[in-house]
Design an enzyme around this catalytic site. Sequence first.
Site, PDB file in Angstrom:
ATOM      1  N   GLY A 278      13.551  16.501 -16.058  1.00 61.72           N
ATOM      2  CA  GLY A 278      13.259  15.129 -15.640  1.00 61.72           C
ATOM      3  C   GLY A 278      12.603  15.142 -14.277  1.00 61.72           C
ATOM      4  O   GLY A 278      11.389  15.006 -14.116  1.00 61.72           O
ATOM      5  N   ARG A 315      18.480   6.741  -3.274  1.00 63.46           N
ATOM      6  CA  ARG A 315      18.919   8.139  -3.200  1.00 63.46           C
ATOM      7  C   ARG A 315      19.536   8.533  -1.852  1.00 63.46           C
ATOM      8  O   ARG A 315      20.547   9.223  -1.838  1.00 63.46           O
ATOM      9  CB  ARG A 315      17.778   9.095  -3.572  1.00 63.46           C
ATOM     10  CG  ARG A 315      17.253   8.876  -5.012  1.00 63.46           C
ATOM     11  CD  ARG A 315      16.289   9.957  -5.475  1.00 63.46           C
ATOM     12  NE  ARG A 315      16.936  11.238  -5.570  1.00 63.46           N
ATOM     13  CZ  ARG A 315      16.869  12.201  -4.681  1.00 63.46           C
ATOM     14  NH1 ARG A 315      16.098  12.066  -3.635  1.00 63.46           N
ATOM     15  NH2 ARG A 315      17.539  13.307  -4.832  1.00 63.46           N
ATOM     16  N   TYR A 319      23.154   9.747  -2.556  1.00 64.32           N
ATOM     17  CA  TYR A 319      23.305  11.212  -2.597  1.00 64.32           C
ATOM     18  C   TYR A 319      23.064  11.878  -1.234  1.00 64.32           C
ATOM     19  O   TYR A 319      22.885  13.091  -1.200  1.00 64.32           O
ATOM     20  CB  TYR A 319      22.273  11.831  -3.552  1.00 64.32           C
ATOM     21  CG  TYR A 319      22.190  11.281  -4.944  1.00 64.32           C
ATOM     22  CD1 TYR A 319      23.310  11.254  -5.773  1.00 64.32           C
ATOM     23  CD2 TYR A 319      20.982  10.828  -5.458  1.00 64.32           C
ATOM     24  CE1 TYR A 319      23.212  10.777  -7.073  1.00 64.32           C
ATOM     25  CE2 TYR A 319      20.880  10.348  -6.753  1.00 64.32           C
ATOM     26  CZ  TYR A 319      21.993  10.327  -7.560  1.00 64.32           C
ATOM     27  OH  TYR A 319      21.882   9.874  -8.842  1.00 64.32           O
ATOM     28  N   CYS A 344      21.844  -5.482   4.701  1.00 66.16           N
ATOM     29  CA  CYS A 344      23.006  -5.584   5.593  1.00 66.16           C
ATOM     30  C   CYS A 344      24.095  -4.605   5.209  1.00 66.16           C
ATOM     31  O   CYS A 344      25.181  -4.993   4.760  1.00 66.16           O
ATOM     32  CB  CYS A 344      23.501  -7.018   5.622  1.00 66.16           C
ATOM     33  SG  CYS A 344      22.251  -8.065   6.367  1.00 66.16           S
ATOM     34  N   GLU A 345      23.781  -3.332   5.321  1.00 70.93           N
ATOM     35  CA  GLU A 345      24.723  -2.231   5.121  1.00 70.93           C
ATOM     36  C   GLU A 345      24.282  -1.104   6.039  1.00 70.93           C
ATOM     37  O   GLU A 345      23.089  -0.795   6.108  1.00 70.93           O
ATOM     38  CB  GLU A 345      24.630  -1.680   3.681  1.00 70.93           C
ATOM     39  CG  GLU A 345      24.950  -2.664   2.604  1.00 70.93           C
ATOM     40  CD  GLU A 345      26.174  -2.274   1.793  1.00 70.93           C
ATOM     41  OE1 GLU A 345      26.815  -1.255   2.121  1.00 70.93           O
ATOM     42  OE2 GLU A 345      26.465  -3.011   0.849  1.00 70.93           O
TER      43      GLU A 345
HETATM   44  C1  LIG Z   1      19.696  13.675 -16.309  1.00 73.05           C
HETATM   45  C2  LIG Z   1      19.666  14.663 -17.418  1.00 73.05           C
HETATM   46  C3  LIG Z   1      18.614  15.571 -17.523  1.00 73.05           C
HETATM   47  C4  LIG Z   1      17.507  15.686 -16.505  1.00 73.05           C
HETATM   48  O1  LIG Z   1      17.937  16.292 -15.334  1.00 73.05           O
HETATM   49  P1  LIG Z   1      16.857  16.693 -14.207  1.00 73.05           P
HETATM   50  O2  LIG Z   1      17.679  17.220 -13.106  1.00 73.05           O
HETATM   51  O3  LIG Z   1      16.129  15.454 -13.845  1.00 73.05           O
HETATM   52  O4  LIG Z   1      15.962  17.720 -14.801  1.00 73.05           O
HETATM   53  C5  LIG Z   1      18.599  16.417 -18.612  1.00 73.05           C
HETATM   54  N1  LIG Z   1      19.583  16.383 -19.539  1.00 73.05           N
HETATM   55  C6  LIG Z   1      20.621  15.529 -19.459  1.00 73.05           C
HETATM   56  C7  LIG Z   1      21.658  15.558 -20.506  1.00 73.05           C
HETATM   57  C8  LIG Z   1      20.703  14.632 -18.398  1.00 73.05           C
HETATM   58  O5  LIG Z   1      21.740  13.804 -18.309  1.00 73.05           O
END
Ligand SMILES: *Cc1c(COP(=O)(O)O)cnc(C)c1O
Length: 420
Positions: A278, A315, A319, A344-345
């Site tokens: 992803g 993010r 995180y 406002c945080e």
């Molecule tokens: C979020 C997710 C991904 C993608 O993860 P990346 O770190 O963005 O590559 C792949 N598989 C599952 C099951 C996920 O929940």
Amino acid sequence: MVDFEHRNGALHCEDVPLAAIAEAVGTPVYVYSTAAMLQNLREFRDALAEVTDPLIAYAVKANPNAAVLRVLADAGAGADIVSGGEYRRARDAGVPPDKIVFAGVGKAEAEMALALAGGLYQFNVESLAEAEMLSALACALGKTAPVGFRINPDVGAGGHAKITTGAAASKFGIAIGEALDGYARAAALPGLAVHGVAVHIGSQLTSLEPLERAFTRLGELIGALRSAGHDIRVADLGGGLGVPYDPGHPPPPSAQDYGAMVRRVTSGWNTRLVFEPGRLIVASAGLLLSRVIRLKPGAADPFVIVDAAMNDLMRPALYDAWHKIDAVRPGGERWTANVVGPVCETGDTFATAREMDRVEAGDLIVFRTAGAYAATMASTYNSRPLTPEVLVDGDRWTLVRPRIDVDALVAAGCADGGND
Ligand SMILES: *Cc1c(COP(=O)(O)O)cnc(C)c1O
């Protein structure tokens, strides 16, 4: 990244000056490069060139924008989805059913029914109870559900605790020690074709070592399952490979390194391999463009107050993520400043004591590497408009999500406040 470079002193996305987008659409706005995401996909595919017929299923949740999905689907990517909504988006973008894998610990019956009716490559099932629900549903619909179990390999990994998914205590998958029993029970259920194994141990991984450990355990499990009579044909290795956010840190392993490790560990498995990248595909292909509202003195360093906030890019607050911040038109001077949004945080802080381009009120800045897990997490907290998104292709750009303004939010009754 060549797709975002300064030309004549002004930052461009491909051939489009970012200032032109800010002028036309306003700020804050996400800007994506088509060329960058296609290049990222190509590099990943090239790294797997020696793998036979891999299924590269882009993890839709990283960036589910319809235009982004369309670009990746047209380039041949499949989809890793985690909800019925993502199933719809993937199909609407033209992803064929046989390139869709469905993950998620809490698939609801209606979501399973949607995917069963429309077709998919594999459900990655995360518990026996889920397998039982899917079995009953498949029988009721007269379908056979293709199934793999998501295995929790008990490997801790991930850049941040909130994105570690493969440790024994996490909610994801079935424990590797219970897998043989789970497969035996699932194989006895009607309406299921149990042929797969799957892992996904976390996100923003900056080392191959935990991935290799997880894949090695998966390989051992495949052997044990086959010895027990199961016909395992699919191994889904998940996603998780990290991207460089901070140029001051050592870069994560490359797609090439990952591909070489995969080839080594999976040789002899004799399964079709599925990959679910992803972040790797979209993170570096996007940035968040924002304008400085004003400066304000701070106890130590000055505050740069920008018109983007934690509702637009969550993010850093969620995180502790680090995004590189650059001026669109740097004046050459550098300084140390705190970059914050108007929400406002106190958590609405993008950077503390950051060495960066010196900026003034009215200047445009960018948060780099914001193509993944960014626009999709945007909210309207503080009754702020929903951030728009722009897709650039060469010298053309398209508004691919309009700004949902306050008029629309109020009309829909979903602006926060007054709901008690
Ligand atoms: C979020 C997710 C991904 C993608 O993860 P990346 O770190 O963005 O590559 C792949 N598989 C599952 C099951 C996920 O929940």
